[in-house]
Design a protein around this motif. Structure first.
Motif, PDB file in Angstrom:
ATOM      1  N   PHE A   1     -12.642  11.285 -44.496  1.00 39.08           N
ATOM      2  CA  PHE A   1     -12.340  12.307 -43.498  1.00 39.08           C
ATOM      3  C   PHE A   1     -11.054  13.046 -43.868  1.00 39.08           C
ATOM      4  O   PHE A   1     -10.141  12.473 -44.459  1.00 39.08           O
ATOM      5  N   LYS A   2     -11.007  14.320 -43.481  1.00 37.97           N
ATOM      6  CA  LYS A   2      -9.926  15.201 -43.912  1.00 37.97           C
ATOM      7  C   LYS A   2      -8.931  15.519 -42.799  1.00 37.97           C
ATOM      8  O   LYS A   2      -7.930  16.190 -43.037  1.00 37.97           O
ATOM      9  N   GLY A   3      -9.202  15.087 -41.572  1.00 38.61           N
ATOM     10  CA  GLY A   3      -8.341  15.469 -40.482  1.00 38.61           C
ATOM     11  C   GLY A   3      -8.468  16.955 -40.194  1.00 38.61           C
ATOM     12  O   GLY A   3      -9.412  17.617 -40.645  1.00 38.61           O
ATOM     13  N   GLY A   4      -7.539  17.500 -39.430  1.00 39.16           N
ATOM     14  CA  GLY A   4      -7.632  18.915 -39.079  1.00 39.16           C
ATOM     15  C   GLY A   4      -8.898  19.186 -38.310  1.00 39.16           C
ATOM     16  O   GLY A   4      -9.233  18.479 -37.357  1.00 39.16           O
ATOM     17  N   SER A   5      -9.650  20.213 -38.711  1.00 40.29           N
ATOM     18  CA  SER A   5     -10.898  20.535 -38.030  1.00 40.29           C
ATOM     19  C   SER A   5     -11.998  19.528 -38.334  1.00 40.29           C
ATOM     20  O   SER A   5     -13.017  19.485 -37.646  1.00 40.29           O
ATOM     21  N   ASP A   6     -11.816  18.721 -39.366  1.00 42.47           N
ATOM     22  CA  ASP A   6     -12.733  17.623 -39.654  1.00 42.47           C
ATOM     23  C   ASP A   6     -12.395  16.446 -38.733  1.00 42.47           C
ATOM     24  O   ASP A   6     -11.403  16.454 -38.009  1.00 42.47           O
TER      25      ASP A   6
ATOM     26  N   GLU B   1     -28.020   5.056 -36.955  1.00 42.61           N
ATOM     27  CA  GLU B   1     -28.946   5.740 -37.863  1.00 42.61           C
ATOM     28  C   GLU B   1     -30.091   6.350 -37.069  1.00 42.61           C
ATOM     29  O   GLU B   1     -30.770   5.668 -36.303  1.00 42.61           O
ATOM     30  N   VAL B   2     -30.325   7.636 -37.256  1.00 45.65           N
ATOM     31  CA  VAL B   2     -31.439   8.351 -36.632  1.00 45.65           C
ATOM     32  C   VAL B   2     -31.974   9.352 -37.647  1.00 45.65           C
ATOM     33  O   VAL B   2     -31.218  10.196 -38.150  1.00 45.65           O
ATOM     34  N   GLY B   3     -33.248   9.242 -37.977  1.00 44.65           N
ATOM     35  CA  GLY B   3     -33.877  10.199 -38.875  1.00 44.65           C
ATOM     36  C   GLY B   3     -33.261  10.267 -40.258  1.00 44.65           C
ATOM     37  O   GLY B   3     -33.243  11.341 -40.879  1.00 44.65           O
ATOM     38  N   GLY B   4     -32.759   9.158 -40.748  1.00 43.99           N
ATOM     39  CA  GLY B   4     -32.186   9.128 -42.087  1.00 43.99           C
ATOM     40  C   GLY B   4     -30.748   9.596 -42.172  1.00 43.99           C
ATOM     41  O   GLY B   4     -30.174   9.622 -43.259  1.00 43.99           O
ATOM     42  N   LYS B   5     -30.132   9.952 -41.044  1.00 38.66           N
ATOM     43  CA  LYS B   5     -28.721  10.301 -41.006  1.00 38.66           C
ATOM     44  C   LYS B   5     -27.948   9.283 -40.184  1.00 38.66           C
ATOM     45  O   LYS B   5     -28.516   8.600 -39.331  1.00 38.66           O
ATOM     46  N   LEU B   6     -26.655   9.211 -40.436  1.00 40.06           N
ATOM     47  CA  LEU B   6     -25.768   8.313 -39.713  1.00 40.06           C
ATOM     48  C   LEU B   6     -24.887   9.137 -38.790  1.00 40.06           C
ATOM     49  O   LEU B   6     -24.238  10.096 -39.219  1.00 40.06           O
ATOM     50  N   PHE B   7     -24.870   8.764 -37.518  1.00 39.18           N
ATOM     51  CA  PHE B   7     -24.140   9.516 -36.506  1.00 39.18           C
ATOM     52  C   PHE B   7     -23.003   8.663 -35.959  1.00 39.18           C
ATOM     53  O   PHE B   7     -23.164   7.452 -35.742  1.00 39.18           O
ATOM     54  N   GLY B   8     -21.862   9.316 -35.711  1.00 32.67           N
ATOM     55  CA  GLY B   8     -20.725   8.578 -35.202  1.00 32.67           C
ATOM     56  C   GLY B   8     -19.765   9.460 -34.436  1.00 32.67           C
ATOM     57  O   GLY B   8     -19.979  10.664 -34.267  1.00 32.67           O
ATOM     58  N   THR B   9     -18.688   8.848 -33.976  1.00 33.04           N
ATOM     59  CA  THR B   9     -17.626   9.555 -33.269  1.00 33.04           C
ATOM     60  C   THR B   9     -16.293   9.262 -33.936  1.00 33.04           C
ATOM     61  O   THR B   9     -16.118   8.219 -34.572  1.00 33.04           O
ATOM     62  N   SER B  10     -15.365  10.182 -33.782  1.00 35.61           N
ATOM     63  CA  SER B  10     -13.983   9.938 -34.197  1.00 35.61           C
ATOM     64  C   SER B  10     -13.082  10.220 -33.008  1.00 35.61           C
ATOM     65  O   SER B  10     -13.296  11.177 -32.274  1.00 35.61           O
ATOM     66  N   GLN B  11     -12.068   9.383 -32.826  1.00 38.71           N
ATOM     67  CA  GLN B  11     -11.234   9.533 -31.640  1.00 38.71           C
ATOM     68  C   GLN B  11     -10.130  10.577 -31.830  1.00 38.71           C
ATOM     69  O   GLN B  11      -9.384  10.875 -30.901  1.00 38.71           O
ATOM     70  N   ALA B  12     -10.052  11.164 -33.018  1.00 37.94           N
ATOM     71  CA  ALA B  12      -9.116  12.257 -33.269  1.00 37.94           C
ATOM     72  C   ALA B  12      -9.785  13.252 -34.207  1.00 37.94           C
ATOM     73  O   ALA B  12     -10.914  13.078 -34.642  1.00 37.94           O
ATOM     74  N   GLY B  13      -9.059  14.299 -34.538  1.00 37.46           N
ATOM     75  CA  GLY B  13      -9.598  15.355 -35.382  1.00 37.46           C
ATOM     76  C   GLY B  13     -10.456  16.327 -34.597  1.00 37.46           C
ATOM     77  O   GLY B  13     -10.524  16.289 -33.370  1.00 37.46           O
ATOM     78  N   GLY B  14     -11.104  17.213 -35.308  1.00 37.87           N
ATOM     79  CA  GLY B  14     -11.885  18.263 -34.683  1.00 37.87           C
ATOM     80  C   GLY B  14     -11.044  19.508 -34.471  1.00 37.87           C
ATOM     81  O   GLY B  14      -9.831  19.534 -34.725  1.00 37.87           O
TER      82      GLY B  14
END
Length: 370
Positions: free
Chosen positions: A79-84, A94-107
């Motif tokens: 992860f790059k921080g900032g807008s990432d 895992e849903v449909g071959g992708k991995l989904f998650g949350t980050s408590q900072a960034g964006g």
């Protein structure tokens, strides 16, 4: 960022004693450019384990990693921080071959994100939280149900006590409920949600009639507090969510119980609660932050502290309240401070520790035979 273990978490301990039982340390994190401090749960998909580290990676904002069952690890994404995204505390879904998650900072505004990443390492931010009424700081992993993702934010909402949100794989997110805190509602939902017959169930770490946290349900945007924790001899501060076993819900509180070192509790969907086991902070463990994993009629979990060396335990408990410690961490190469839930696969438990390993102690991945 995610956990707050004692400062000794990075203390390197010379561990010359043999590991107990069938425990094996599979991987020891190295921080940069590798990941460091894995806080979330592991996910198993097509023969590999996937997880996140709170810190480390190419620029220090955390990682998504892949690991084989024999311990070969590599970083899929840094992860790059900032807008990432930045500092992912939660595990992946895992849903449909992708991995989904949350980050408590960034964006975009720094209040955290929902993101996805492919097993080949391509990542993109699905949604950036805005704080305020929108919610902020999603700490827990996501629940996937009927084509949508559901989660919690620790902060934000109409009053600032956290939210329950809904989103899809393409975004955006919208708030289903804002917690009100005080004596009549919960506050600070750190935990993941579960669903039973279309109703969402979860916990808040604080709030409720005595301020020690709650168990709640949410249906069609309407929330109801099922139980207010009372500390001693009841539990206090439920940090993780609930587990369904044979029609009853089970969870842990990091404090409370008969002595104050945490508890395993059971609660019905109607709100009848009782303490199954109270930790004593001796060899049985203390401070169970993580949730419980059901397997063959028993429940498995971890404590962050409270063993002979005080570095944490792996335990087993039955619905009748009989508890057994399966492993005592030593803070050497085997790890220390297990915060995450355990994963079961082929009669083995898999998990992570937030400390221990080697070098400065950036955490481990481990397995234990049952």
């Amino acid at each position: 960022m995610c956990g707050q273990p004692p400062s000794a978490q990075r203390r390197q301990v010379d561990d010359q004693q043999p590991l107990l039982g069938a425990y094996k340390s599979l991987y020891k994190f190295k921080a940069q450019p590798d990941g460091g401090l894995p806080y979330g749960d592991l996910t198993y998909y097509k023969g590999k384990f996937y997880g996140t580290t709170d810190q480390g990676g190419a620029v220090g904002w955390g990682t998504v990693f892949e690991m084989s069952p024999t311990g070969q690890e590599h970083v899929l994404y840094s992860f790059k921080g900032g807008s990432d995204a930045a500092y992912p505390c939660a595990g992946l879904v895992e849903v449909g071959g992708k991995l989904f998650g949350t980050s408590q900072a960034g964006g975009a505004l720094g209040w955290g994100t929902v993101y996805d990443v492919t097993p080949s390492g391509k990542e993109h931010v699905i949604y950036s939280f805005k704080g305020g009424h929108d919610g902020g700081a999603p700490f827990a992993s996501l629940l996937y149900l009927n084509g949508k993702f559901y989660g919690t934010t620790v902060e934000g909402g109409k009053i600032g006590w956290g939210t329950i949100f809904e989103t899809t794989a393409s975004g955006p997110a919208h708030i289903l409920y804002s917690f009100k805190g005080g004596t009549k509602d919960g506050a600070y939902p750190y935990a993941r949600l579960i669903a039973i017959n279309g109703t969402l169930y979860g916990t808040t770490m604080q709030g409720g009639s005595t301020g020690w946290g709650t168990v709640f349900r949410l249906t069609a945007g309407k929330e109801y507090v099922l139980h207010d924790f009372k500390a001693q001899p009841d539990g206090a501060f439920p940090f993780d969510g609930l587990t369904d076993l044979n029609g009853n819900l089970y969870g842990t509180t990091k404090y409370g119980g008969k002595i104050g070192y945490g508890a395993v509790y059971a609660i019905t969907t109607a709100g009848k609660e009782h303490v199954v086991y109270s930790f004593k902070a001796g060899t049985d463990g203390a401070y169970p932050y993580g949730g419980l994993t059901p397997y063959k009629g028993l429940l498995y979990g971890t404590t962050v502290r409270g063993d002979s060396a005080n570095w944490g335990t792996i335990f087993e408990v039955g619905s009748g309240g009989v508890e057994r410690v399966l492993y005592h961490f030593k803070a050497g190469t085997d790890g220390a401070y297990p915060f995450a839930r355990l994963l079961t696969l082929n009669d083995r438990l898999y998990g992570t520790t937030y400390g221990g390993g080697f070098g400065l102690g950036w955490g481990t991945v481990f397995t234990l035979a049952l």
